[in-house]
Design an enzyme around this catalytic site. Structure first.
Site, PDB file in Angstrom:
ATOM      1  N   TYR A 199      58.166  21.251  39.636  1.00 56.34           N
ATOM      2  CA  TYR A 199      58.031  22.558  40.273  1.00 56.34           C
ATOM      3  C   TYR A 199      59.294  22.897  41.068  1.00 56.34           C
ATOM      4  CZ  TYR A 199      56.034  26.351  43.079  1.00 56.34           C
ATOM      5  OH  TYR A 199      55.792  27.560  43.688  1.00 56.34           O
TER       6      TYR A 199
ATOM      7  N   SER B 120      60.586  29.852  45.965  1.00 54.14           N
ATOM      8  CA  SER B 120      59.698  28.973  46.725  1.00 54.14           C
ATOM      9  C   SER B 120      60.471  28.332  47.867  1.00 54.14           C
ATOM     10  CB  SER B 120      59.141  27.885  45.799  1.00 54.14           C
ATOM     11  OG  SER B 120      58.500  26.847  46.514  1.00 54.14           O
TER      12      SER B 120
END
Length: 293
Positions: free
Chosen positions: A196, A183
């Protein structure tokens, strides 16, 4: 004219480098979003598919869309948005290329069972795409131990333990590809993204560790991660409901746009193919230049 005919034909080198004929790909999180886009690309490249997710209905709808696009020789825009229309096009040959397994990959102790089930339709998977993930998007003072633990278990622990269950057979075959999903938050922080971001920072290091452990002489195994920018998926849908937010995100890139399905499909095909055989332990950003500026 001879030159024109040559360019239209599929060259032996192209087939040797990029064909996935004879390979089987297991894709988690395949019922929607990036997992579905990546599965689509692998099927078009010739691989058989094992689609894994928690909901069988969603997986079967995804399989219908992907196989219909293959029959139409189209990209993701060939998908028919009407489920009834997709079902009407369902082809018996679909079962020869795609299998669906409803499974919760966050149940870590059961992942060897998933590896066994996934080997039954087409043989042992030699391509693994770890696309299942969760982003709770909560401020720091609303996080609970349960939210934190589950996010890291699904996003970080499951990719390792599923790969651990599949790698021995890859080693036996002398060939394997592992593709993780990193990410932008693997390398920078975003608001309301603590668990996350922690999991995706971990994915970057996990990918390097997988390469160190498994990309050894004779194994034929590579492990790499794709770090997407902003794509419209189930995880990011709340952001895409606000046009002003999408415009602001696009301005953060050099290309002034967000990602489309085909942007991630080409890289997926490459990392799964023989063409990427000397690339391992890498986190490749596909973000329109977000991390370049």
């Amino acid at each position: 004219m001879d030159c024109q005919r040559d360019t239209e034909a599929r060259s032996p080198l192209q087939t040797q480098l990029f064909s996935l004929q004879g390979h089987t790909a297991l894709v988690t999180g395949a019922g929607s979003g990036l997992g579905k886009y990546m599965a689509h690309a692998l099927l078009h490249a010739g691989a058989n598919l094992i689609l894994v997710g928690r909901t069988l209905d969603r997986l079967e709808a995804s399989a219908d869309e992907i196989f219909l696009s293959l029959k139409q020789q189209g990209g993701h825009l060939a998908y028919d948005s009407d489920p009834a229309a997709r079902s009407a096009h369902r082809d018996p040959d679909q079962n020869k290329r795609i299998a669906c397994i409803a499974f919760d990959v966050s149940e870590l102790k059961t992942l060897p069972e998933l590896a066994q089930k996934a080997s039954q339709p087409f043989g042992a998977p030699d391509i693994l795409v770890n696309a299942a993930g969760l982003n709770p998007r909560k401020p720091w003072n609303e996080l609970t131990p349960e939210i934190w633990e589950y996010t890291l278990r699904l996003n970080l622990s499951a990719p390792f333990f599923l790969a651990q269950a599949l790698v021995p057979e890859m080693m036996r075959q002398g060939w394997g590809r592992i593709i993780n999903i990193a990410s932008l938050q693997s390398s920078r922080a975003f608001p309301n993204g603590l668990p996350y971001g922690a999991s995706k920072g971990g994915i970057a290091q996990l990918t390097r560790g997988m390469a160190e452990a498994w990309s050894r002489p004779g194994t034929g195994i590579t492990a790499n991660a794709i770090a997407p920018g902003f794509f419209k998926t189930q995880l990011t849908a709340p952001l895409f409901d606000k046009p002003e937010v999408v415009e602001a995100l696009a301005r953060q890139t050099t290309m002034n746009r967000v990602g489309f399905a085909e942007d991630i499909q080409g890289l997926t095909m490459f990392l799964a193919s023989p063409a990427s055989g000397y690339i391992t332990g890498q986190v490749i950003h596909i973000d329109g230049g977000w991390t370049a500026i």
